[in-house]
Every structure is written in structure tokens, then in C-alpha cells.
Design a protein around this motif. Sequence first.
Motif, PDB file in Angstrom:
ATOM      1  N   LYS A 149       1.000  -1.095  -0.147  1.00 22.15           N
ATOM      2  CA  LYS A 149      -0.038  -0.292   0.161  1.00 22.15           C
ATOM      3  C   LYS A 149       0.946   1.135  -0.077  1.00 22.15           C
ATOM      4  O   LYS A 149       2.055   1.440   0.790  1.00 22.15           O
ATOM      5  CB  LYS A 149      -0.909  -0.116   1.393  1.00 22.15           C
ATOM      6  CG  LYS A 149      -1.912  -0.819   1.538  1.00 22.15           C
ATOM      7  CD  LYS A 149      -2.479  -0.649   2.581  1.00 22.15           C
ATOM      8  CE  LYS A 149      -3.670  -2.041   2.869  1.00 22.15           C
ATOM      9  NZ  LYS A 149      -4.335  -2.367   4.412  1.00 22.15           N
ATOM     10  N   LYS A 150       0.573   2.363  -0.351  1.00 21.41           N
ATOM     11  CA  LYS A 150       0.861   3.451  -0.531  1.00 21.41           C
ATOM     12  C   LYS A 150       1.045   4.529   0.874  1.00 21.41           C
ATOM     13  O   LYS A 150      -0.493   4.409   0.837  1.00 21.41           O
ATOM     14  CB  LYS A 150       0.654   4.765  -1.926  1.00 21.41           C
ATOM     15  CG  LYS A 150       1.613   5.563  -2.028  1.00 21.41           C
ATOM     16  CD  LYS A 150       1.212   6.772  -3.409  1.00 21.41           C
ATOM     17  CE  LYS A 150       1.779   8.178  -3.036  1.00 21.41           C
ATOM     18  NZ  LYS A 150       1.323   8.306  -4.042  1.00 21.41           N
ATOM     19  N   ILE A 151       1.332   4.138   1.397  1.00 24.03           N
ATOM     20  CA  ILE A 151       1.030   5.219   3.055  1.00 24.03           C
ATOM     21  C   ILE A 151       2.251   5.528   3.244  1.00 24.03           C
ATOM     22  O   ILE A 151       3.764   6.279   3.529  1.00 24.03           O
ATOM     23  CB  ILE A 151       1.225   3.954   3.913  1.00 24.03           C
ATOM     24  CG1 ILE A 151       0.391   2.762   3.885  1.00 24.03           C
ATOM     25  CG2 ILE A 151       0.682   4.912   5.372  1.00 24.03           C
ATOM     26  CD1 ILE A 151       0.861   1.892   4.956  1.00 24.03           C
ATOM     27  N   HIS A 152       1.511   7.227   3.110  1.00 23.35           N
ATOM     28  CA  HIS A 152       2.856   8.416   4.276  1.00 23.35           C
ATOM     29  C   HIS A 152       2.838   8.840   5.350  1.00 23.35           C
ATOM     30  O   HIS A 152       2.654   8.303   6.161  1.00 23.35           O
ATOM     31  CB  HIS A 152       1.861   9.854   3.655  1.00 23.35           C
ATOM     32  CG  HIS A 152       1.217  10.150   2.051  1.00 23.35           C
ATOM     33  ND1 HIS A 152       2.363   9.888   0.769  1.00 23.35           N
ATOM     34  CD2 HIS A 152       0.541   9.889   1.828  1.00 23.35           C
ATOM     35  CE1 HIS A 152       1.850  10.036  -0.274  1.00 23.35           C
ATOM     36  NE2 HIS A 152       0.178   9.618   0.301  1.00 23.35           N
ATOM     37  N   ILE A 153       3.977   8.979   5.616  1.00 21.27           N
ATOM     38  CA  ILE A 153       5.203   8.878   7.193  1.00 21.27           C
ATOM     39  C   ILE A 153       5.145  10.385   7.314  1.00 21.27           C
ATOM     40  O   ILE A 153       5.953  11.133   7.004  1.00 21.27           O
ATOM     41  CB  ILE A 153       5.558   8.276   6.307  1.00 21.27           C
ATOM     42  CG1 ILE A 153       5.917   6.442   6.755  1.00 21.27           C
ATOM     43  CG2 ILE A 153       6.026   7.835   8.489  1.00 21.27           C
ATOM     44  CD1 ILE A 153       7.022   5.372   5.882  1.00 21.27           C
ATOM     45  N   ALA A 186      10.365   6.046  -3.235  1.00 22.14           N
ATOM     46  CA  ALA A 186       8.909   5.941  -3.485  1.00 22.14           C
ATOM     47  C   ALA A 186       8.278   7.307  -3.427  1.00 22.14           C
ATOM     48  O   ALA A 186       8.480   8.090  -2.915  1.00 22.14           O
ATOM     49  CB  ALA A 186       8.790   5.558  -1.567  1.00 22.14           C
ATOM     50  N   ASP A 187       6.931   6.686  -3.717  1.00 22.42           N
ATOM     51  CA  ASP A 187       5.935   7.988  -3.806  1.00 22.42           C
ATOM     52  C   ASP A 187       5.389   8.765  -2.807  1.00 22.42           C
ATOM     53  O   ASP A 187       3.829   8.542  -3.197  1.00 22.42           O
ATOM     54  CB  ASP A 187       5.519   7.923  -5.216  1.00 22.42           C
ATOM     55  CG  ASP A 187       4.458   9.394  -6.236  1.00 22.42           C
ATOM     56  OD1 ASP A 187       4.302  10.313  -5.315  1.00 22.42           O
ATOM     57  OD2 ASP A 187       3.444   9.318  -6.617  1.00 22.42           O
ATOM     58  N   VAL A 188       5.238   9.018  -2.152  1.00 19.53           N
ATOM     59  CA  VAL A 188       4.528   9.232  -0.508  1.00 19.53           C
ATOM     60  C   VAL A 188       5.577  10.615   0.417  1.00 19.53           C
ATOM     61  O   VAL A 188       6.684  11.205  -0.237  1.00 19.53           O
ATOM     62  CB  VAL A 188       5.112   8.148   0.261  1.00 19.53           C
ATOM     63  CG1 VAL A 188       4.456   7.158   0.032  1.00 19.53           C
ATOM     64  CG2 VAL A 188       6.855   7.902   1.127  1.00 19.53           C
ATOM     65  N   VAL A 189       4.751  11.252   1.032  1.00 19.20           N
ATOM     66  CA  VAL A 189       5.244  12.293   1.976  1.00 19.20           C
ATOM     67  C   VAL A 189       5.296  11.716   2.655  1.00 19.20           C
ATOM     68  O   VAL A 189       5.492  10.585   3.813  1.00 19.20           O
ATOM     69  CB  VAL A 189       3.737  13.270   2.339  1.00 19.20           C
ATOM     70  CG1 VAL A 189       4.482  14.153   2.851  1.00 19.20           C
ATOM     71  CG2 VAL A 189       3.792  13.875   1.122  1.00 19.20           C
ATOM     72  N   VAL A 223       0.407  15.609   1.916  1.00 18.91           N
ATOM     73  CA  VAL A 223      -0.473  14.817   1.400  1.00 18.91           C
ATOM     74  C   VAL A 223      -1.573  14.804   0.457  1.00 18.91           C
ATOM     75  O   VAL A 223      -1.086  14.354  -0.572  1.00 18.91           O
ATOM     76  CB  VAL A 223      -0.776  13.999   2.654  1.00 18.91           C
ATOM     77  CG1 VAL A 223      -1.695  12.393   1.924  1.00 18.91           C
ATOM     78  CG2 VAL A 223       0.451  13.203   3.725  1.00 18.91           C
ATOM     79  N   LYS A 224      -2.179  16.094   0.906  1.00 17.17           N
ATOM     80  CA  LYS A 224      -3.251  16.174   0.282  1.00 17.17           C
ATOM     81  C   LYS A 224      -3.176  17.547  -0.899  1.00 17.17           C
ATOM     82  O   LYS A 224      -3.743  16.790  -1.928  1.00 17.17           O
ATOM     83  CB  LYS A 224      -4.257  17.331   1.251  1.00 17.17           C
ATOM     84  CG  LYS A 224      -5.369  15.948   2.207  1.00 17.17           C
ATOM     85  CD  LYS A 224      -6.819  16.803   2.357  1.00 17.17           C
ATOM     86  CE  LYS A 224      -7.659  15.608   3.359  1.00 17.17           C
ATOM     87  NZ  LYS A 224      -8.260  16.661   3.879  1.00 17.17           N
ATOM     88  N   ILE A 269      16.465   4.428   5.087  1.00 14.54           N
ATOM     89  CA  ILE A 269      15.030   4.932   4.920  1.00 14.54           C
ATOM     90  C   ILE A 269      15.199   6.347   3.716  1.00 14.54           C
ATOM     91  O   ILE A 269      14.296   5.676   3.264  1.00 14.54           O
ATOM     92  CB  ILE A 269      14.955   5.595   6.182  1.00 14.54           C
ATOM     93  CG1 ILE A 269      14.556   4.438   7.598  1.00 14.54           C
ATOM     94  CG2 ILE A 269      13.426   5.821   6.301  1.00 14.54           C
ATOM     95  CD1 ILE A 269      13.149   3.352   6.948  1.00 14.54           C
ATOM     96  N   TYR A 270      16.604   6.437   3.622  1.00 20.08           N
ATOM     97  CA  TYR A 270      16.855   7.571   3.306  1.00 20.08           C
ATOM     98  C   TYR A 270      16.348   7.293   1.330  1.00 20.08           C
ATOM     99  O   TYR A 270      15.854   7.785   0.616  1.00 20.08           O
ATOM    100  CB  TYR A 270      17.777   8.290   2.871  1.00 20.08           C
ATOM    101  CG  TYR A 270      18.369   9.406   1.909  1.00 20.08           C
ATOM    102  CD1 TYR A 270      17.917  10.709   2.024  1.00 20.08           C
ATOM    103  CD2 TYR A 270      18.866   9.090   0.866  1.00 20.08           C
ATOM    104  CE1 TYR A 270      18.567  11.692   0.945  1.00 20.08           C
ATOM    105  CE2 TYR A 270      19.624   9.857   0.297  1.00 20.08           C
ATOM    106  CZ  TYR A 270      19.545  11.191   0.062  1.00 20.08           C
ATOM    107  OH  TYR A 270      19.557  12.241  -0.668  1.00 20.08           O
ATOM    108  N   ASN A 271      17.042   6.456   1.157  1.00 18.89           N
ATOM    109  CA  ASN A 271      17.112   5.709  -0.116  1.00 18.89           C
ATOM    110  C   ASN A 271      15.498   5.320  -0.215  1.00 18.89           C
ATOM    111  O   ASN A 271      14.967   5.300  -1.023  1.00 18.89           O
ATOM    112  CB  ASN A 271      17.720   4.502  -0.087  1.00 18.89           C
ATOM    113  CG  ASN A 271      19.574   4.812  -0.122  1.00 18.89           C
ATOM    114  OD1 ASN A 271      19.665   6.497  -1.368  1.00 18.89           O
ATOM    115  ND2 ASN A 271      19.899   4.159   0.058  1.00 18.89           N
TER     116      ASN A 271
END
Length: 341
Positions: free
Chosen positions: A90-94, A120-123, A302-303, A113-115
Motif C-alpha cells: 500500500k502507498k502510505i505517507h509517513i 517511493a512516491d510518498v510524503v 499529503v493532500k 530509509i533515505y533511499n
Amino acid sequence: MSKLKMGIIGLGRMGMEHAKHIAANAGQVEALAACALDDGQLAVAKELGFKAVYKDYKEMLDKEDIEAIIVASPTDLHTEMCAYILQHPKKIHIFCEKPLDMNVNDETESMKIYNLVKQADVVFQIGFNRRMDKQYRAAYEQIQEGKIGDPQVVKITSRDPFVISIDLIKRIGGLLVDFTTYDFDMARYMMGSNIKEVYAKGGVLIEPKLKEVDDIDTLALVLEFENGTFGLIDNSRQAVYGYDVRVEVFGSEGMLKVENVNKSAVEYYNKDNAQLKNPLPIFMERYEEAYISEMDSFIQSVKSGTPVVCSIEDVILAQRAAAAGLESLRTGKPVRVNNEF
């Protein structure tokens, strides 16, 4: 616009603070799920309005349709949890509390985590909440406007009101890792330049038991920035008069100061002395509005895709400054900071 479905991992003092803000933001957010090991904390989450509670964060992520999550677990679990979330189908922003990793002397997990964030296409936002404090933000904006000319020296004082428990220090890291990383980030933020070198002096002047965990309670730092400017930081684990956090930025055409916040703006003067209220007693009160603002900022990122107020790079650079400070304490010499990615 549909509500952002949010979850949270960890319901300790910071996690509970964030959980309350999520629950109160019913217009933009759906408090979908919360995870903690303590039954009492989970009961409070249910009372706040979280629809589901779990003791296993992996089970929660698999079962719930979470779009954004707060990682407020103990510090030594941050990288493990963030890695799992970033690799989840799932795509989950953090939003992750700071620091990213307690082990600042080994960047293996932080760079993992940096890589993953870059792939990933997430915030991904870090909880350096002071950037969203209205006092510091006002000073920062005036620096950007050129009101003090070219910044030359930043001075930061950070002193806790009491020594936290040794057990808690073991879980969240020593003074430089858990505490001073806020100041390293604020120094970079105000000066608009990376820290080039750190020279540290510190010791145990308050709580002898800290020697048992190889920590200190009193610290003085001299910083040099890449643009040739300088910084001074002093830290203490115990200021008997309250939570003492101040910032001063001196420039070619003036100076900006952010003083302590207290419960009253009334000061009393007579022929013998002056009286004013002590600073607020603890960081939770001092930065209550900043915690709300940083979460609002994350939700908007995120939005709408706006840049996060504090990135993965920011926390890694703060951790590198902490590593340099630890090495300086060990050697008694200034230590250079690696700012390359």
C-alpha cells in the motif's frame, strides 16, 4: 475533498498528543486505527474516536486502509517501522518523530530509509516541531526578509526543567542524540546553511547516575557553518525555574531574539526588584500549538503536494551533527560534519 485516513503507531506522551490532534481534526482526517502495546493507551484511543486498535502494527497496516501514518514509537524502532511501511504494497505517507535513528555513529539504517523515501512516491515528514512554532517561524521569516541583514551568529539555549529517568534516556538516546538534535536543526534553519564543524564540551554536573549510561547533563557547543558563520548552543538537563528555550540571531544590520514563553505577560516592578512569571514548565505546553501546526502541515503536504516542513535530509544532517559532537566530546577537538548525500 475526502478525509485522509490516518493511523498512528505508539501512544506514549508524543503519540498521545498526536492522536488527540488527529481526533480533533475530524473535518480533514478520519482517525482510522491506532497501535500500542498498552491496553490503557488503546482504550484512550478508542475514546478519542479511533475506529480500530491493534497491538501489532503490521497487522494494522495489512487490515486497515490507511493512507497516512504517524510513527511515534520508541526511538529505537523508528527505522524498522519506517522501512516496513515504505516497502508495504500500500502507498502510505509517513510522519516520523525525531530522531530517525538513535545510532548516529552508524548511518546504515538511516540511509536505508533515505533511499526508500527517494524511491517511493510518498510524503515523508520528520517531527522537528520547532520549525512550526509561531515565535521561531516569525523570526525565520524576518531573517528571510533581510531585516537583520546577513546572519552572522546564532545562539541557542535549551534546558529541560528536570532530569528525565535513566530508563527513558536508554530508550530515546543521550543528550546530543535526543535533545540537541532539535538545536542542530534550528541552527541550520535559522542560518540557512549546513553545519560544517562542531566543537563540544560537556560533562555531568547534575545527575551522577548519567555516567552509568555514558551520557552527560551539561553541554556547550561551538558551530561553524558552511557559509562561514557561527553558532553557540548550550544545553542542560535541569533548569529549576522551568523549560528554558531561547534563540538569538545576530546579523550585519540587527538582531532577532525569541524569548521564553510564560503564562502571563504581566511583569511587576517596584523600588526593590522586578517580578515576572517563570517559563512554561515543560515542552508539551511550550509547543502545544506547534504540534498542531506541524500535523496540519503534514496533512496539507499529503493532500496538495506542498513540500514538507522538515525532510529526511534535515533529520540525517542533524544526526550527523550529533555524531560530530559526540566525537568532539571524545577527542576534545573540533570535528567536521559530512553534508553529502
